[in-house]
Write a protein that holds these residues in place. Structure first.
Motif, mmCIF file in Angstrom:
data_model
loop_
_atom_site.group_PDB
_atom_site.id
_atom_site.type_symbol
_atom_site.label_atom_id
_atom_site.label_comp_id
_atom_site.label_asym_id
_atom_site.label_seq_id
_atom_site.Cartn_x
_atom_site.Cartn_y
_atom_site.Cartn_z
ATOM 1 N N THR A 263 0.812 -1.215 0.000
ATOM 2 C CA THR A 263 0.000 0.000 0.000
ATOM 3 C C THR A 263 0.847 1.267 0.000
ATOM 4 O O THR A 263 0.327 2.344 -0.275
ATOM 5 C CB THR A 263 -0.915 0.004 1.246
ATOM 6 O OG1 THR A 263 -0.092 -0.099 2.421
ATOM 7 C CG2 THR A 263 -1.894 -1.160 1.199
ATOM 8 N N GLY A 264 2.085 1.169 0.345
ATOM 9 C CA GLY A 264 2.925 2.347 0.435
ATOM 10 C C GLY A 264 3.666 2.618 -0.866
ATOM 11 O O GLY A 264 3.335 2.121 -1.953
ATOM 12 N N LEU A 265 4.731 3.473 -0.741
ATOM 13 C CA LEU A 265 5.537 3.818 -1.901
ATOM 14 C C LEU A 265 6.325 2.614 -2.405
ATOM 15 O O LEU A 265 6.495 2.431 -3.606
ATOM 16 C CB LEU A 265 6.492 4.967 -1.537
ATOM 17 C CG LEU A 265 7.409 5.469 -2.659
ATOM 18 C CD1 LEU A 265 6.568 6.018 -3.825
ATOM 19 C CD2 LEU A 265 8.360 6.531 -2.135
ATOM 20 N N PHE A 266 6.789 1.794 -1.479
ATOM 21 C CA PHE A 266 7.542 0.588 -1.831
ATOM 22 C C PHE A 266 6.681 -0.636 -1.581
ATOM 23 O O PHE A 266 5.843 -0.645 -0.654
ATOM 24 C CB PHE A 266 8.834 0.496 -0.999
ATOM 25 C CG PHE A 266 9.784 1.617 -1.270
ATOM 26 C CD1 PHE A 266 10.606 1.581 -2.394
ATOM 27 C CD2 PHE A 266 9.857 2.718 -0.419
ATOM 28 C CE1 PHE A 266 11.484 2.617 -2.634
ATOM 29 C CE2 PHE A 266 10.729 3.752 -0.669
ATOM 30 C CZ PHE A 266 11.543 3.708 -1.786
ATOM 31 N N PRO A 267 6.826 -1.674 -2.347
ATOM 32 C CA PRO A 267 6.044 -2.908 -2.124
ATOM 33 C C PRO A 267 6.404 -3.537 -0.797
ATOM 34 O O PRO A 267 7.528 -3.408 -0.301
ATOM 35 C CB PRO A 267 6.442 -3.785 -3.305
ATOM 36 C CG PRO A 267 7.763 -3.288 -3.753
ATOM 37 C CD PRO A 267 7.736 -1.805 -3.493
ATOM 38 N N GLU A 268 5.375 -4.210 -0.236
ATOM 39 C CA GLU A 268 5.587 -4.848 1.055
ATOM 40 C C GLU A 268 5.866 -6.334 0.929
ATOM 41 O O GLU A 268 6.575 -6.905 1.762
ATOM 42 C CB GLU A 268 4.354 -4.632 1.954
ATOM 43 C CG GLU A 268 4.080 -3.163 2.237
ATOM 44 C CD GLU A 268 2.825 -2.984 3.084
ATOM 45 O OE1 GLU A 268 2.312 -4.018 3.567
ATOM 46 O OE2 GLU A 268 2.387 -1.850 3.264
#
Length: 941
Positions: A263-268
């Protein structure tokens, strides 16, 4: 002079140091960017490799999950197909074995089915933790457990039964296999149902119950991460870690098979989603991105450090280049203008003539006043300039120097080199006036020619004097040798020996002078032959025994018993060295003793190293004189009351030692004496069958008594070598032992018996003649310097009978050669001596006064051999030999010459002679030379 005259770039903006700095910075930035790109590519490649490895693990996990469900479905299908439909009542199995299978009846009273479970099937279900169920779907669904792995199984959830009944009301042809689970319960088992008989709608469902731990163990895979099991609508049926995956469940719809979610700028997470082949269920594996960081830590750290290090290096390099190249180049450019002006000034004030010539036409670009003065501007200079330019630029083998003479008589030395000046090829020339140097060279050349002429005159004088002296000396020595073969009384023999000794000294003096000349001319060579070192030492010592006795000096030799019997070497040169050393020792020793020692230093297969030492107790040599001791014609100072010599002996010894690849060592102290040691490596030879050997002595006691301890121990070693048991005793009273022999060694004059009153066998060995006061038949007197004589005396004293070979008999020449010899000799005395020598050897002789007379006699009478002098009037020996070979004569020809130079022997062989004798030669040398032709003469007769 402007800078643009030296440097003319196409674009002036690129010729300044500022532009060079900008280009350098851009180049450094480009290189740093390239390194960063390489590092990024390396990290990305590492990440892709790790993602590929994890994707492979996920695919393997999906495959194993599918295998798990497929295996359970096939098990259920096989059980369903093994059920047998009964019409009215269950039909028993006629082949039923109660211990091997269990009969189960399924269904109701109207329709029932029989199912046989074998023990192997039950074991399989137990091994795989599978419970077997049967659900009858008429009215209220009834669950019957056919086989349970656990003792207290859980109740089938109502949600599962309702879902199963919903399948019953639908199209059963498409829903004969159903997988169900209560998603509201985390520990709800997984159920798989299959219609018992698809031909009968109310046949019920046969099902398998799989526990949660078994399902987790089947779906979990190391390296694949967490997993979720989804139904056809995307609802989560089961999750190994519901919290992290459940938060991202809404993103799973966008993933077709593999990708990143977050959900953020970088994949989790890194997830893979695939549909099960047996149903519309889906399985999802997800990995935390943080699990990839340990793999990327090393490459990321290395890349970061590499980029930082490279950026720092580039910064240092840019600064260093700027400091070492750009800034100095800027300084050099500024100094170039000053240098050009300075160079012009230097050229004009230089003390040598300098000029710069253009390659194209040879014209002068620059020159100073000296060049204008020395070279001028005429046609001669233009011609020389074109020649210099051609040699500098076109010749393959460049010679950058030249010497020439100008028309005014001036000698100039030129050194030139091609270079470039003002963007064109030029030749720079430097001239030096060498007129004075040429005059010095001319004077030196004249002096060298004078020296060569003087040296040639000296060599010619030595050769002539040698020839002139050797010719009459041959008459003297030959006559003395013939006289010695006649009957003479004791006094006449003494006179004869004195004359022979003086003649021999005169011959040795001539030989020494010629040896020096040969060494300087490089003509002295070694002649290797077989010789006995013991006989050589004894002969040398014996030849100086009389002189030592006359001076009252003790002279004896100590020879190591380990020395080989035969060696291969130049015995004559070794004898010459020892003679010179002994002669000097006797000359400078007034009292005391002189010892000649021979010791075995080492042995290596066939090679032995011998130490030859001559030590004396004479005056000694100071350290100052030792430095010039081996110089020719050098006489040591302070040698009063000493007969002066030529000063050539030690010089010849040193040069002979160098010729034998060795050196001589001198140890001396004024007042203490001198010691000369030479070390020679020689080849050891085996004894021949014809060599006379010493008869072994009896193994009895021999007492050795001497005034010199070293001499006694040396003779004791020889006696032990011969087989006796020798013991060294002190002079004085010695008890007599039956069978023992006493050997007394007297050095010098005999004064008294060393062991008075000895009653047994006694051998007295001395270096001088004496009258023994003890007269007894048991006493024997021998020469101390003759080992064979001592051996013979001791053997007789022990009672052995030996046949002694007289030395005179051994050395007696065979007088039966039987050769008919033609002698060509112009000297009448030499003719007579040669005739008498040859006749004494058993030859018949015809004499000729020159070559023409000898040629006439050869044509008239057959001869076996021709002995000719090489220097004769009318026709010399060379012409005679050449003439005989032209007439196809194979007769042996022996030349006789008084010229001892090396080229003389070569000249004789070139003329056709077989051998060459050097005058004066002895009868032994003449006999040895003629002995090779004895057999041929016998066959001719």
């Amino acid at each position: 002079m402007k800078l643009k005259q030296f440097i003319r770039p196409f674009d002036a903006s690129f010729s300044t140091p500022k532009a060079a700095r900008k280009l350098l910075h851009l180049f450094a930035i480009a290189l740093t960017g390239g390194v960063i790109a390489i590092a990024f590519s390396y990290v990305r490649t590492t990440l892709n490799d790790e993602i590929s490895a994890r994707r492979s693990d996920m695919n393997q996990g999906v495959a194993e999950a599918q295998l798990f469900f497929v295996s359970r479905e096939m098990l259920l299908k096989s059980l369903v197909l093994s059920a047998v439909s009964n019409v009215t009542q269950p039909i028993p199995n006629n082949n039923e074995v109660r211990t091997e299978e269990v009969h189960i009846v399924l269904g109701d009273s109207r329709h029932n089915w029989s199912l046989w479970l074998t023990n192997r099937m039950r074991d399989y279900l137990s091994q795989h933790q599978v419970n077997l169920l049967y659900v009858l779907d008429k009215g209220q669904p009834t669950v019957t457990r056919l086989f349970n792995v656990t003792s207290s199984p859980d109740k089938v959830p109502d949600v599962v039964l309702r879902q199963l009944m919903a399948q019953t009301q639908g199209d059963f042809s498409l829903r004969d296999d159903v997988w169900l689970r209560d998603a509201s319960l985390t520990d709800s088992p997984l159920y798989a149902f299959s219609r018992l008989d698809d031909r009968v709608l109310g046949s019920g469902w046969l099902g398998l119950e799989v526990q949660v731990p078994d399902m987790v163990a089947a779906l979990h895979h190391e390296g694949a991460g967490d997993f979720m099991l989804l139904d056809g609508r995307g609802n989560v049926l089961f999750s190994s870690s519901a919290e992290p995956v459940g938060n991202l469940r809404h993103q799973l719809q966008s993933i077709r098979s593999f990708g990143f979610i977050g959900t953020g700028l970088f994949p989790e997470k890194l997830a893979i989603r695939k549909r099960m082949d047996y149903s519309d269920w889906q399985i999802v594996y997800a990995l935390d991105i943080k699990s990839l960081l340990p793999v990327l830590a090393g490459p990321l750290l290395i890349s970061t450090l590499l980029c930082a290090l490279f950026a720092w290096l580039m910064l240092c390099l840019v600064r260093r280049i700027d400091r070492r190249l750009i800034t100095p180049a800027n300084d050099r450019i500024e100094g170039l203008i000053e240098s050009e002006a300075f160079s012009r000034t230097v050229i004009h004030i230089a003390p040598v003539a300098l000029c710069v010539l253009r390659r194209v036409d040879g014209s002068v670009v620059l020159e100073n006043s000296l060049a204008q003065q020395w070279l001028g501007a005429g046609h001669e200079r233009n011609q020389l300039s074109r020649d210099w330019i051609k040699r500098a630029f076109e010749d393959v083998e460049q010679n950058t120097t030249d010497e020439f003479e100008m028309a005014d008589g001036r000698h100039l030395y030129l050194s030139f080199a091609p270079t470039r000046y003002k963007r064109e090829d030029v030749l720079i020339c430097a001239f030096s006036d060498i007129s004075a140097h040429k005059q010095v060279e001319l004077a030196l050349e004249q002096a060298r020619q004078s020296a060569d002429s003087a040296n040639e005159a000296k060599s010619l004088f030595l050769a002539t004097m040698s020839h002139e002296i050797r010719t009459p000396l041959y008459g003297v020595l030959g006559t003395l040798e013939l006289l010695g073969r006649t009957e003479l009384n004791r006094q006449q023999q003494n006179y004869l020996q004195a004359i022979e000794g003086s003649s021999a000294n005169l011959l040795q003096l001539i030989c020494d002078v010629l040896d020096v000349s040969k060494i300087e001319a490089g003509q002295l060579s070694l002649t290797l032959n077989r010789f006995s070192p013991v006989e050589l030492i004894q002969g040398v010592v014996q030849s100086y025994a009389g002189a030592a006795h006359a001076k009252g000096v003790q002279l004896f030799a100590c020879i190591d018993p380990k020395v080989p019997d035969w060696l291969n070497g130049d015995a004559s040169r070794i004898r010459q060295i020892l003679n010179n050393l002994l002669n000097n020792a006797l000359k400078f020793t007034d009292h005391g003793r002189i010892i000649l020692r021979l010791k075995l230093d080492s042995r290596d297969d066939e090679r032995v190293t011998l130490n030859w030492q001559v030590s004396d107790t004479g005056k000694g040599i100071s350290l100052e004189n030792q430095r010039f001791l081996f110089e020719p014609f050098y006489q040591a100072s302070g040698s009063t009351n000493v007969v002066a010599g030529t000063g050539l002996g030690l010089s010849i010894c040193k040069r002979l030692m160098h010729l034998m690849n060795d050196s001589m060592r001198v140890v001396s102290e004024p007042g203490l004496g001198s010691s000369f040691t030479l070390q020679l490596p020689l080849e050891q030879l085996n004894a021949q069958p014809t060599d006379p050997g010493c008869q072994p002595l009896l193994a009895e006691t021999v007492y050795v008594v001497a005034t010199v301890r070293e001499l006694a121990e040396n003779f004791c070693g020889w006696l032990n070598r011969w087989g006796a048991r020798a013991e060294v005793r002190r002079p004085g009273l010695l008890a007599y032992t039956p069978g023992a022999v006493l050997l007394e060694l007297h050095v010098g004059a005999f004064k008294y018996a060393l062991v008075p009153g000895w009653q047994g066998q006694k051998v007295i060995a001395g270096t001088e003649d004496y009258v023994c006061t003890e007269s007894s038949s048991n006493h024997r007197h021998v020469n101390l310097n003759d080992l064979s004589d001592v051996h013979h005396a001791v053997s007789e004293a022990q009672g052995q009978s030996m046949v002694q070979i007289n030395a005179l008999t051994e050395n007696r020449l065979d007088g039966h050669l039987g050769i008919h010899v033609l002698v060509a000799e112009d000297n009448v005395i030499n003719q007579l001596i040669l005739r008498d020598q040859l006749e004494d050897l058993g030859c018949t002789v015809e004499l000729a006064g020159d070559g023409q007379e000898a040629l006439a006699l050869w044509r008239a009478t057959p001869f076996d051999l021709v002995l000719t002098d090489v220097n004769m009037p009318r026709m010399n020996g060379y012409e005679l030999a050449a003439r005989l070979r032209e007439l196809n004569s194979t007769i042996p020809i022996i030349g006789a010459t008084a010229n001892a130079m090396l080229e003389e022997a070569d000249r004789c062989r070139a003329a056709g002679m077989n051998q060459c004798l050097i005058k004066p030669f002895s009868m032994r040398a003449l006999y040895t030379c003629l002995l090779a032709y004895k057999r041929n003469a016998d066959e001719a007769l």
